[in-house]
Design a protein around this motif. Structure first.
Motif, PDB file in Angstrom:
ATOM      1  N   ARG A  97      22.416  28.585  -8.102  1.00 14.64           N
ATOM      2  CA  ARG A  97      21.995  27.339  -7.761  1.00 14.64           C
ATOM      3  C   ARG A  97      22.327  26.515  -9.330  1.00 14.64           C
ATOM      4  N   PRO A  98      22.546  25.067  -9.016  1.00 12.23           N
ATOM      5  CA  PRO A  98      23.040  24.311 -10.135  1.00 12.23           C
ATOM      6  C   PRO A  98      21.966  24.205 -11.205  1.00 12.23           C
ATOM      7  N   PRO A  99      22.440  23.951 -12.370  1.00  8.16           N
ATOM      8  CA  PRO A  99      21.097  23.799 -13.465  1.00  8.16           C
ATOM      9  C   PRO A  99      20.346  22.241 -13.311  1.00  8.16           C
ATOM     10  N   ILE A 100      19.090  22.320 -13.687  1.00  9.77           N
ATOM     11  CA  ILE A 100      18.631  21.204 -13.528  1.00  9.77           C
ATOM     12  C   ILE A 100      17.897  20.829 -14.983  1.00  9.77           C
ATOM     13  N   ALA A 101      18.117  19.538 -15.512  1.00  6.96           N
ATOM     14  CA  ALA A 101      17.433  19.134 -16.628  1.00  6.96           C
ATOM     15  C   ALA A 101      16.045  18.525 -16.465  1.00  6.96           C
ATOM     16  N   VAL A 102      14.972  18.778 -17.072  1.00  4.10           N
ATOM     17  CA  VAL A 102      13.902  18.190 -16.999  1.00  4.10           C
ATOM     18  C   VAL A 102      13.588  17.420 -18.437  1.00  4.10           C
ATOM     19  N   VAL A 103      13.153  16.257 -18.446  1.00  4.50           N
ATOM     20  CA  VAL A 103      13.116  15.674 -19.809  1.00  4.50           C
ATOM     21  C   VAL A 103      11.189  15.478 -19.586  1.00  4.50           C
ATOM     22  N   LYS A 116      24.261  15.717 -18.149  1.00  2.00           N
ATOM     23  CA  LYS A 116      25.170  15.929 -16.709  1.00  2.00           C
ATOM     24  C   LYS A 116      26.572  16.406 -17.202  1.00  2.00           C
ATOM     25  N   ARG A 117      27.059  16.164 -18.396  1.00  2.00           N
ATOM     26  CA  ARG A 117      28.298  16.673 -18.637  1.00  2.00           C
ATOM     27  C   ARG A 117      28.204  17.996 -19.161  1.00  2.00           C
ATOM     28  N   ALA A 118      27.024  18.183 -19.820  1.00  2.00           N
ATOM     29  CA  ALA A 118      26.679  19.692 -20.271  1.00  2.00           C
ATOM     30  C   ALA A 118      26.418  20.480 -19.238  1.00  2.00           C
ATOM     31  N   GLY A 119      26.523  20.050 -18.017  1.00  2.00           N
ATOM     32  CA  GLY A 119      26.307  21.139 -16.939  1.00  2.00           C
ATOM     33  C   GLY A 119      25.234  20.982 -15.877  1.00  2.00           C
ATOM     34  N   PHE A 120      24.288  20.089 -16.379  1.00  2.00           N
ATOM     35  CA  PHE A 120      23.148  19.767 -15.421  1.00  2.00           C
ATOM     36  C   PHE A 120      23.351  18.889 -14.104  1.00  2.00           C
ATOM     37  N   TRP A 121      23.202  19.488 -13.069  1.00  2.00           N
ATOM     38  CA  TRP A 121      23.312  18.802 -11.719  1.00  2.00           C
ATOM     39  C   TRP A 121      22.519  17.456 -11.727  1.00  2.00           C
ATOM     40  N   ALA A 152      20.820  21.379  -0.356  1.00  2.00           N
ATOM     41  CA  ALA A 152      22.117  22.055  -0.189  1.00  2.00           C
ATOM     42  C   ALA A 152      22.774  21.258  -1.604  1.00  2.00           C
ATOM     43  N   ASN A 153      23.703  22.159  -2.005  1.00  2.00           N
ATOM     44  CA  ASN A 153      24.404  21.471  -3.190  1.00  2.00           C
ATOM     45  C   ASN A 153      25.703  21.708  -2.839  1.00  2.00           C
ATOM     46  N   PRO A 154      26.860  20.886  -3.640  1.00  2.00           N
ATOM     47  CA  PRO A 154      28.108  20.902  -3.099  1.00  2.00           C
ATOM     48  C   PRO A 154      28.926  21.889  -3.973  1.00  2.00           C
ATOM     49  N   PHE A 155      28.439  22.718  -4.516  1.00  2.00           N
ATOM     50  CA  PHE A 155      29.525  23.403  -5.543  1.00  2.00           C
ATOM     51  C   PHE A 155      29.847  24.829  -4.745  1.00  2.00           C
ATOM     52  N   SER A 156      31.064  25.303  -5.298  1.00  2.00           N
ATOM     53  CA  SER A 156      31.459  26.620  -4.772  1.00  2.00           C
ATOM     54  C   SER A 156      30.856  27.663  -5.711  1.00  2.00           C
ATOM     55  N   PRO A 157      30.973  29.083  -5.374  1.00  2.00           N
ATOM     56  CA  PRO A 157      30.235  30.081  -6.434  1.00  2.00           C
ATOM     57  C   PRO A 157      30.790  29.856  -7.513  1.00  2.00           C
ATOM     58  N   SER A 158      32.031  29.618  -7.941  1.00  2.00           N
ATOM     59  CA  SER A 158      32.552  29.616  -9.209  1.00  2.00           C
ATOM     60  C   SER A 158      32.403  28.327  -9.830  1.00  2.00           C
ATOM     61  N   GLU A 159      32.197  27.086  -9.339  1.00  2.00           N
ATOM     62  CA  GLU A 159      31.649  26.045  -9.896  1.00  2.00           C
ATOM     63  C   GLU A 159      30.152  26.228 -10.512  1.00  2.00           C
TER      64      GLU A 159
END
Ligand code: FAD
Length: 966
Positions: A328-334, A411-416, A647-654
């Motif tokens: 699953r894509p990373p999430i940032a919590v502030v 977001k640029r650092a990878g957090f979806w 649902a997230n829009p990313f492929s496994p490699s993404e």
């Protein structure tokens, strides 16, 4: 029935039978016995014939099989026999309940069975849970009548049970608790301390549950429907299935009840204690006179498990880290308040790699820095954090979103997706005359000093206003006011809470007010401070003038508006703590122009969701609601987690790539700020080069960092002397003057600071000046390092710069050599940088203060013989900055002072860095060095009022120095 024995003595007065000489009776008995044997012999023969005939019938064969099975089952599962026995026993007990009252013997035996804590007791609990209310009352009458010698809390329980009477949780007596920071409301587990056993306590809890009416419409869970389509009244914001919970507990299934709660709320041990149940679940309980103690039950469940199994309590089933799984894509919590923590927990549980970015060096938000230990022990917040970590959640402390990085950078650092749970940490003040006086502070500051920085403990460095024996006034009527008042009371203060409406309108949790009053805190209602008066010499507050109020028409909140009557009262005070509520901190908003906020500064959400105006950014809790409650914050965090999942829009490699990026970024944020170089600049002055890559990446001239050198140290602001984004380092120059800085200067290469947060404050505002103008910097001592990057920026943008660097003596000078910073700048900008050195003792350069050369520059400019002074920037000791300001004012030259004030958090949360400033209308306003500064228009600063603030903790500072032997 009793039977008379044959040789019993004849009853006196009865007619005795004559003796039987032939013993006829014996003969008769012999005859009858013979007859019986003969006939039984016949019957036995018949029966044997019958057995033989039926032995192979179908019915008998089935019966035999059942007997065999039963025997086998008893061998393999002896419990089964127990069950059989139990069900017989329950029948017998049910039979007892048919009597009008339960007798003492039976009641004792029943209680003993319940105490056993085995299957039998669980069945009994279930039985008692299911019987009609009439029978339950009978049971309560019985324990009241027959067991209250052993359990004084049962005495009188039957009166008004179940609606108006219960066993209350254990609350420590006021005279004992008002002197320490230990938990006040010890809940049902508090009875352990009175000598009761664990099972007994469990039964007290169960007796509370037994009061449940088992309502079908579940008001405690879903609340009461509000007709206009608004939020339901009451109910549980995190949607705990309370009726089901009570049902499980009623049946004695405590473990399952805990599992049920934890499905929706990972912090029951926290919310159970601080939630305002009287307006949520308990507020709509149909036992409206004495609602079921739902909050107490909520925290009893986890806390009892913790008490029973301290080692196992936090062990969740092992799972593969979501970071390793990368499904699953990373999430940032502030923010790590209740909103952020629950959000992080639920997302981690669903396999999302989550990083929580927190501004402070400790986690928990208001739960840690606001709510005191005597209400909410910090270890409970640590437990929640550990749970999140076990699920793979990561925490980055000392990371201020909006300063250390923007949302976009995350977001640029990878957090979806990002959840903002930054709370509402900006304290409100009254803005009344005299508010600048020493001894007046916000509740946030006072509580943070005590709760987060442990300032009341000797071994900690953070100073605290003296409270013991002092007249302390706390202004406000909410939980914050109560916490501040009770904390001040515990520190020995004579405390009065001043509130402008009446007690009925106070928004505090009822229990907290009740406890505060019990602890000897005075309450003055219908009073509002109109002015504070202080001692001219010390600048400490001494008196408050209070407007006497009355209630007028209702205001927008529906509460009657307080109106001044014209009468004024005076009250002596030594310390004033303002607990007037909080507004939103603008840091995130200011860094994110797309993020829509309301006129109150709260982050706006799209209708029906927790999503903000920025795509993939969610919010909740106080950041979106303004000052609210922990449970509502948790509810929002939960809802946002639900919305984020999906649902997230990313492929496994993404996904793999995003997770790798986000993990690397998280690790960079977690890296310890280690000293990579140490340069002794002059006597007692040290330059540290510190690894702090994220601060180095975003630092700008004029900004500062908040440094916590060691765990028990204090948070101090240090303006950046330099930074190197490529190397990931920042430069700090520290003069060992106070105890903290002296100890810091002893740190060596390889040592790490406990935390560095930043870059903070607003960057310098740089203007482009004409060729015949110059920007003058006056730097006093270690004012030179913060001046350096600002000066460099001016030079880089093409401005002419004059630096007047003042030192006490040559021995304290640094950076002047050709290969040092100032020398290098001179070499780089030979035509545009003029440097004038001044020493007080004349040991180098001009003799005297920086004001001497400055005066000459100003005069020359005025006379038209020198460059026009476009702007003066002054950084150094407050007295020097004040002198510079006084000097430039008559010349009308824009003058900027960079203030390095006393502060606790440096993000605006405490208000300690207050700078009294005279506004354009001539009125005194408050600015805050960490939010509005650190650079502030020097001519607006009321220096007479500002300078004493630097000295306010001098006594404690001296004491600390002595303690460190420095
Ligand atoms: P917070 O708890 O405020 O947490 C926000 C977190 O975000 C903080 O840790 C903060 O440092 C961090 N943060 C802020 N800005 C940034 C940033 N830019 N980058 C990174 N991190 C950031 N409620 C109750 O229900 N019951 C009570 O008894 C009660 N008592 C209270 C007592 C006091 C003294 C106070 C001040 C409040 C009390 N409240 C109480 C209110 C309750 O604590 C809050 O409603 C609740 O904590 C809000 O939770 P939150 O997660 O939204 O924010």
């Amino acid at each position: 029935m009793s039977h008379q024995s044959v040789d019993q003595a004849p009853t006196p007065g009865a007619n005795p039978k004559p003796p039987d000489p032939y013993q006829r009776a014996d003969l008769e008995r012999y005859y009858r016995a013979n007859q019986a044997v003969a006939s039984n012999r016949d019957r036995l023969r018949d029966a044997q014939d019958e057995i033989q005939a039926l032995e192979h019938s179908e019915a008998v064969e089935v019966f035999q099989k059942q007997i065999d099975l039963l025997q086998k089952r008893l061998v393999t599962d002896p419990q089964y026999f127990n069950q059989l026995f139990i069900s017989e026993g329950i029948d017998a007990i049910a039979w007892e309940f048919r009597k009008d009252e339960l007798d003492p013997d039976f009641t004792h035996r029943l209680w003993e069975l319940l105490l056993r804590g085995d299957d039998m007791s669980t069945l009994l609990m279930r039985f008692l849970w299911t019987i009609p209310l009439k029978s339950k009352r009978k049971f309560i009458r019985a324990i009241d009548a027959h067991l209250s010698d052993r359990y004084p809390m049962f005495k009188g329980l039957a009166v008004g049970w179940p609606g108006e009477n219960n066993i209350p949780p254990y609350i420590r007596p006021p005279e004992e608790r008002a002197r320490d920071f230990d938990l006040v409301n010890q809940g049902y587990l508090g009875y352990l301390g009175l000598g009761y056993g664990f099972r007994e306590v469990e039964l007290f809890v169960w007796l509370e549950v037994l009061r449940d009416k088992q309502c079908d419409d579940r008001p405690c869970e879903i609340g009461l429907l509000v007709m206009d389509g608004g939020e339901n009244k009451g109910g549980c914001p995190v949607k705990i299935h309370i009726p089901e919970l009570l049902h499980l507990m009623g049946e004695g299934k405590f473990r399952q009840a805990l599992e049920l709660i934890q499905e929706s709320n990972p912090l029951p041990n926290v919310t159970g204690r601080v939630c305002p149940q009287e307006i949520q679940c308990q507020g709509v309980c149909t036992h409206n006179q004495r609602p079921i103690e739902i909050g107490q039950l909520e925290w009893y469940l986890p806390q009892s498990q913790k008490a029973l199994n301290p080692d196992k309590y936090l062990q969740l089933a092992p799972t593969i880290s979501p970071w390793a799984n990368a499904e699953r894509p990373p999430i940032a919590v502030v923010g790590s308040g209740p909103a952020g923590l629950i959000n992080a927990y639920l997302l981690s549980k669903e396999g999302y790699p989550v990083t929580v970015f927190e501004a402070f060096h400790e986690l928990g938000g208001v739960l840690r820095y606001g709510i005191p230990e005597f209400r909410l022990p910090n270890e409970l917040i640590d437990d929640v954090v550990k749970k999140v970590e076990q699920l793979g959640g990561k925490f980055v402390r000392n990371f201020i979103v909006g300063k250390t990085a923007t949302l976009e950078a995350l977001k640029r650092a990878g957090f979806w997706k990002i959840f903002i749970g930054t709370g509402a940490g900006l304290p409100r003040f009254m803005n009344v005359p005299g508010e600048h006086l020493l001894g007046i502070l916000s509740a946030n500051e006072f509580l943070t000093r005590v709760n987060l920085m442990q300032a009341h403990k000797e071994e900690y460095e953070t100073p605290l206003p003296t409270t013991a024996g002092k007249q302390v006034m706390v202004i406000g009527g909410g939980n914050t006011a109560m916490d501040a008042a009770r904390t001040a009371r515990r520190l020995g203060g004579e405390v009065t809470i001043v509130y402008r409406r009446t007690q009925a309108e106070m928004p505090v949790r009822v229990e907290e007010l009740h406890h505060a009053l019990e602890e000897g805190i005075q309450l003055k209602v219908l009073r509002a401070p109109q002015e504070f008066v202080g001692d001219h010499k010390t600048q400490f507050v001494t008196r408050a003038l209070l407007d006497v109020m009355e209630l007028g028409e209702p205001d927008a909140s529906g509460r009657r508006r307080p109106v001044a009557t014209g009468t004024v009262e005076e009250m002596p005070v030594d310390l004033v703590i303002m607990a007037l509520g909080n507004t939103s901190n603008p840091i995130v908003k200011d860094a994110e122009p797309e993020l829509k906020t309301s006129k109150w500064g709260t982050i706006e959400i799209r209708s029906g969701t927790q999503e903000t105006s920025v795509d993939d950014v969610y919010t909740g809790g106080d950041a979106a609601r303004g000052g609210s409650t922990a449970i509502k914050a948790a509810g929002d965090g939960q809802e946002a987690a639900r919305e984020i999942m999906g649902a997230n829009p990313f492929s496994p490699s993404e996904l793999k790539s995003l997770v790798e990026h986000a993990e690397r970024y998280t690790e960079t944020g977690q890296a310890l700020p280690r000293i990579v170089d140490k340069i002794e600049l002059a006597e007692g002055i040290v330059e540290f080069v510190v690894y702090s890559p994220l601060v180095a990446k975003t630092a700008k001239a004029g900004q500062f960092v908040r440094v916590l050198a060691w765990e028990k140290g204090e948070l101090i602001p240090l303006t950046l002397a330099d930074w190197d984004a490529a190397a990931g380092t920042i430069d700090l120059v520290i003069q060992g003057l106070g105890s903290s800085t002296i100890v810091m200067n002893k740190m060596q290469v390889g040592d790490a600071f406990t935390g560095i947060a930043g870059p903070l404050g607003l960057p310098s505002q740089l203007h482009r000046y004409a060729a015949d103008e110059t920007v003058v910097f006056t730097a006093g001592g270690v004012g030179l390092p913060p001046v350096y990057p600002i000066m460099r920026e001016h030079l880089r943008m093409g401005n002419q710069v004059t630096l007047i660097a003042g030192f006490r003596t040559q021995a304290l000078m640094f950076w002047a050599e050709p290969d040092a910073r100032i020398g290098q700048l001179q070499a780089e900008f030979p035509d545009r940088l003029e440097v004038i050195y001044a020493t007080n003792d004349g040991s180098f350069g001009v003799e005297g203060f920086v004001t001497g050369p400055l005066q000459e520059l100003l005069d020359a400019a005025k006379a038209g013989t020198g460059r026009t002074v476009g702007e003066v920037v002054t950084i150094g000791p407050p007295l020097m900055m004040c002198a510079v300001s006084d000097l430039t004012q008559p010349y009308g030259v824009r003058t900027i002072a960079s203030l390095n004030s006393i502060m606790v958090d440096a993000t605006g949360m405490c208000g300690a860095c207050m700078v009294p400033v005279t506004g354009s209308d001539g009125k005194l306003e408050r600015k805050h060095a960490c939010i509005d500064g650190p650079e502030i228009d020097a001519h607006g600063i009321d220096w007479d009022k500002f300078i004493p603030r630097f000295q306010q903790y001098r006594a404690q500072e001296d004491w600390n120095r002595e303690r460190h032997g420095v």
